[in-house]
Motif scaffolding. Structure first.
Motif, PDB file in Angstrom:
ATOM      1  N   ALA A 146      49.124  74.397  38.369  1.00  0.00           N
ATOM      2  CA  ALA A 146      48.038  73.468  38.026  1.00  0.00           C
ATOM      3  C   ALA A 146      47.302  74.005  36.811  1.00  0.00           C
ATOM      4  O   ALA A 146      47.385  75.199  36.463  1.00  0.00           O
ATOM      5  N   PHE A 147      46.553  73.114  36.151  1.00  0.00           N
ATOM      6  CA  PHE A 147      45.726  73.479  35.001  1.00  0.00           C
ATOM      7  C   PHE A 147      44.259  73.224  35.332  1.00  0.00           C
ATOM      8  O   PHE A 147      43.932  72.318  36.119  1.00  0.00           O
ATOM      9  N   ALA A 148      43.403  73.999  34.723  1.00  0.00           N
ATOM     10  CA  ALA A 148      41.974  73.707  34.789  1.00  0.00           C
ATOM     11  C   ALA A 148      41.684  72.479  33.934  1.00  0.00           C
ATOM     12  O   ALA A 148      42.517  72.045  33.122  1.00  0.00           O
ATOM     13  N   GLU A 149      40.471  71.925  34.108  1.00  0.00           N
ATOM     14  CA  GLU A 149      40.113  70.724  33.343  1.00  0.00           C
ATOM     15  C   GLU A 149      40.193  70.993  31.846  1.00  0.00           C
ATOM     16  O   GLU A 149      40.716  70.171  31.086  1.00  0.00           O
ATOM     17  N   ASP A 150      39.644  72.119  31.412  1.00  0.00           N
ATOM     18  CA  ASP A 150      39.771  72.544  30.015  1.00  0.00           C
ATOM     19  C   ASP A 150      40.714  73.732  29.985  1.00  0.00           C
ATOM     20  O   ASP A 150      40.315  74.851  30.327  1.00  0.00           O
ATOM     21  N   SER A 151      41.939  73.512  29.590  1.00  0.00           N
ATOM     22  CA  SER A 151      42.959  74.551  29.665  1.00  0.00           C
ATOM     23  C   SER A 151      43.537  74.862  28.293  1.00  0.00           C
ATOM     24  O   SER A 151      44.292  74.059  27.729  1.00  0.00           O
ATOM     25  N   PRO A 152      43.214  76.038  27.719  1.00  0.00           N
ATOM     26  CA  PRO A 152      43.827  76.443  26.447  1.00  0.00           C
ATOM     27  C   PRO A 152      45.349  76.530  26.546  1.00  0.00           C
ATOM     28  O   PRO A 152      46.054  76.254  25.570  1.00  0.00           O
ATOM     29  N   ALA A 153      45.861  76.914  27.729  1.00  0.00           N
ATOM     30  CA  ALA A 153      47.310  77.034  27.881  1.00  0.00           C
ATOM     31  C   ALA A 153      47.992  75.671  27.753  1.00  0.00           C
ATOM     32  O   ALA A 153      49.021  75.546  27.080  1.00  0.00           O
ATOM     33  N   ARG A 154      47.429  74.651  28.401  1.00  0.00           N
ATOM     34  CA  ARG A 154      48.014  73.310  28.313  1.00  0.00           C
ATOM     35  C   ARG A 154      47.965  72.791  26.887  1.00  0.00           C
ATOM     36  O   ARG A 154      48.939  72.203  26.389  1.00  0.00           O
ATOM     37  N   GLU A 155      46.836  73.044  26.201  1.00  0.00           N
ATOM     38  CA  GLU A 155      46.705  72.603  24.815  1.00  0.00           C
ATOM     39  C   GLU A 155      47.709  73.309  23.907  1.00  0.00           C
ATOM     40  O   GLU A 155      48.127  72.752  22.887  1.00  0.00           O
ATOM     41  N   ALA A 156      48.100  74.535  24.280  1.00  0.00           N
ATOM     42  CA  ALA A 156      49.054  75.296  23.462  1.00  0.00           C
ATOM     43  C   ALA A 156      50.493  74.907  23.740  1.00  0.00           C
ATOM     44  O   ALA A 156      51.403  75.381  23.045  1.00  0.00           O
ATOM     45  N   GLY A 157      50.730  74.086  24.776  1.00  0.00           N
ATOM     46  CA  GLY A 157      52.089  73.627  25.043  1.00  0.00           C
ATOM     47  C   GLY A 157      52.701  74.124  26.332  1.00  0.00           C
ATOM     48  O   GLY A 157      53.866  73.809  26.628  1.00  0.00           O
ATOM     49  N   VAL A 158      51.942  74.898  27.122  1.00  0.00           N
ATOM     50  CA  VAL A 158      52.455  75.335  28.421  1.00  0.00           C
ATOM     51  C   VAL A 158      52.523  74.126  29.349  1.00  0.00           C
ATOM     52  O   VAL A 158      51.636  73.266  29.352  1.00  0.00           O
ATOM     53  N   GLN A 159      53.567  74.055  30.176  1.00  0.00           N
ATOM     54  CA  GLN A 159      53.767  72.912  31.064  1.00  0.00           C
ATOM     55  C   GLN A 159      53.813  73.353  32.520  1.00  0.00           C
ATOM     56  O   GLN A 159      54.061  74.530  32.833  1.00  0.00           O
ATOM     57  N   LEU A 160      53.558  72.385  33.415  1.00  0.00           N
ATOM     58  CA  LEU A 160      53.704  72.645  34.847  1.00  0.00           C
ATOM     59  C   LEU A 160      55.148  73.053  35.142  1.00  0.00           C
ATOM     60  O   LEU A 160      56.088  72.473  34.613  1.00  0.00           O
ATOM     61  N   GLY A 161      55.297  74.065  35.977  1.00  0.00           N
ATOM     62  CA  GLY A 161      56.632  74.564  36.309  1.00  0.00           C
ATOM     63  C   GLY A 161      57.090  75.698  35.425  1.00  0.00           C
ATOM     64  O   GLY A 161      58.091  76.357  35.748  1.00  0.00           O
ATOM     65  N   ASP A 162      56.398  75.948  34.326  1.00  0.00           N
ATOM     66  CA  ASP A 162      56.732  77.108  33.492  1.00  0.00           C
ATOM     67  C   ASP A 162      56.434  78.395  34.264  1.00  0.00           C
ATOM     68  O   ASP A 162      55.478  78.469  35.028  1.00  0.00           O
ATOM     69  N   ARG A 163      57.233  79.406  34.012  1.00  0.00           N
ATOM     70  CA  ARG A 163      56.996  80.713  34.621  1.00  0.00           C
ATOM     71  C   ARG A 163      56.466  81.670  33.553  1.00  0.00           C
ATOM     72  O   ARG A 163      57.090  81.839  32.498  1.00  0.00           O
ATOM     73  N   ILE A 164      55.295  82.261  33.801  1.00  0.00           N
ATOM     74  CA  ILE A 164      54.725  83.239  32.869  1.00  0.00           C
ATOM     75  C   ILE A 164      55.322  84.594  33.196  1.00  0.00           C
ATOM     76  O   ILE A 164      55.039  85.177  34.253  1.00  0.00           O
ATOM     77  N   VAL A 165      56.163  85.099  32.304  1.00  0.00           N
ATOM     78  CA  VAL A 165      56.896  86.342  32.583  1.00  0.00           C
ATOM     79  C   VAL A 165      56.282  87.550  31.879  1.00  0.00           C
ATOM     80  O   VAL A 165      56.581  88.697  32.237  1.00  0.00           O
ATOM     81  N   ALA A 166      55.412  87.319  30.888  1.00  0.00           N
ATOM     82  CA  ALA A 166      54.785  88.449  30.188  1.00  0.00           C
ATOM     83  C   ALA A 166      53.558  87.974  29.434  1.00  0.00           C
ATOM     84  O   ALA A 166      53.465  86.804  29.024  1.00  0.00           O
ATOM     85  N   VAL A 167      52.590  88.883  29.269  1.00  0.00           N
ATOM     86  CA  VAL A 167      51.401  88.646  28.444  1.00  0.00           C
ATOM     87  C   VAL A 167      51.312  89.795  27.447  1.00  0.00           C
ATOM     88  O   VAL A 167      51.268  90.967  27.835  1.00  0.00           O
TER      89      VAL A 167
END
Length: 373
Positions: A146-167
């Motif tokens: 899920a995304f927060a209402e204001d989500s920098p990740a969603r705005e950057a192109g991250v999608q539901l179902g993506d797996r974050i493997v590294a930061v």
């Protein structure tokens, strides 16, 4: 409304927190010095005028002093509590200066080492008592659910179902790793490595600056990218003594890394100096943690113990790290620094320490409610 506590809780928490940590730190110096045959003239908890004390059969004066902001061991042959050698006095048997270079280094390092051992002991005890909390399915937690209402990740192109493997190139094992890797960097562009449909790529995301407050009104700024993982139930795996010590050591390394990152961000301007804390802040938070229970209070004690070790190892004359720096120079030059250079270094170091204490105390006072903002 924020929770308020009776005033007496703060000095009580401060004394229960700092008193044992200072005693054990100085006891580390004292015991290793005694092991090498170095005499101690005074063992003080606090600075300034003596309130109470006694002299043991070895001639050591054990005392409680008026200003409870630390403590010291004054070894035989030291000119003052900062362990500045008396260059004019002849070296006698049992003097600190009569010990070999490696013995003096071990005596000085024993104080910070004691603080690190305290933290390891606390963390290891927690792991043995409660176990190691692990996610039932760690990999599933790193999937964006899920995304927060204001989500920098969603705005950057991250999608539901993506797996974050590294930061920032650091592998993330579960959602806790993701959160901790991001919260330290508010306002910074972070490289988030995504796994989608079998392919892996990196998305730059600027973390939001979010100010959060605890139940007592203590504020801090953290970074968030507005994602939520598939958070499931956590289980507590039993941990044996050896494994607990290893995990506790790793916890100490991660804690020190957080401290160093936070301090460096203050120097670079990424964080406000108002996030620094001195004795008043320590007293306030100690009282608050004490009010929450012994588990929270002991956890905070481990954090403060690591802070004491870190600060004391800074290469500032008059601190343990400054002495160790002089011994490193002595080892390289095959002779100690001149008495005049040592005297000036100790004076400069003491002035720097006092200035830093004054600075953080002013910050502490400015945080108090009756000073406004």
């Amino acid at each position: 409304m924020f929770e308020t506590l009776p005033f007496w809780v703060y000095p009580l928490g401060f004394l229960l927190m700092l008193g044992p940590l200072v005693v054990l730190h100085e006891l580390g110096h004292y015991l290793v010095g005694r092991m090498f045959g170095v005499g101690a003239e005074a063992f003080s908890v606090g600075f300034g005028k003596e309130i109470a004390g006694f002299t043991d059969k070895r001639g050591t004066r054990w005392k409680l002093s008026a200003l409870p902001l630390g403590g010291y061991v004054q070894f035989q042959g030291d000119m003052n509590p900062a362990s500045q050698p008396n260059a004019e006095a002849p070296v006698r048997k049992g003097d600190f200066q009569a010990a070999t270079l490696w013995q003096r280094a071990l005596i000085v390092a024993a104080g910070p080492a004691a603080n690190v051992l305290i933290a390891i002991g606390i963390f290891a005890a927690f792991f043995m008592i409660f176990g190691n909390p692990v996610a039932a399915d760690p990999a599933e937690e790193t999937v964006v659910a899920a995304f927060a209402e204001d989500s920098p990740a969603r705005e950057a192109g991250v999608q539901l179902g993506d797996r974050i493997v590294a930061v920032e190139g650091e592998e993330t094992r579960d959602f806790r790793d993701i959160s901790q890797s991001i919260m330290l960097y508010p306002g910074r562009e972070l490289d988030i490595t995504i796994e989608r449909d079998g392919s892996t790529f990196t998305v730059p995301v600027v973390a939001d600056r979010v100010e959060v407050s605890d139940q007592f009104g203590n504020k801090t700024v953290i970074g968030r990218i507005g994602v939520q993982g598939n958070l499931g139930e956590r289980v507590f795996e039993p941990v044996g003594p050896i494994a607990a010590i290893g995990m506790a050591w790793q916890e100490c390394i991660e804690t020190v890394d957080l401290m160093v990152t936070g301090i460096s961000q203050i120097f670079t301007g990424e964080r406000s100096v108002k996030e620094l804390g001195g004795p008043i802040t320590i007293a306030k938070v100690s009282g608050e943690q004490l009010s929450l229970g012994w588990l929270e209070f002991t956890s905070f004690a481990a954090l403060i113990s690591l802070n004491l070790a870190f600060i004391n190892l800074l290469p500032i004359p008059a601190l343990d790290g400054g002495h160790l720096a002089f011994y490193a120079v002595e080892a390289i030059r095959r002779k100690p620094a001149s008495p005049r250079s040592q005297e000036w270094a100790f004076r400069t170091g003491m002035a720097l320490v006092l200035a830093l204490m004054l600075f953080v105390t002013v910050i502490d006072l400015a945080k108090l409610p009756f000073f406004g903002s």
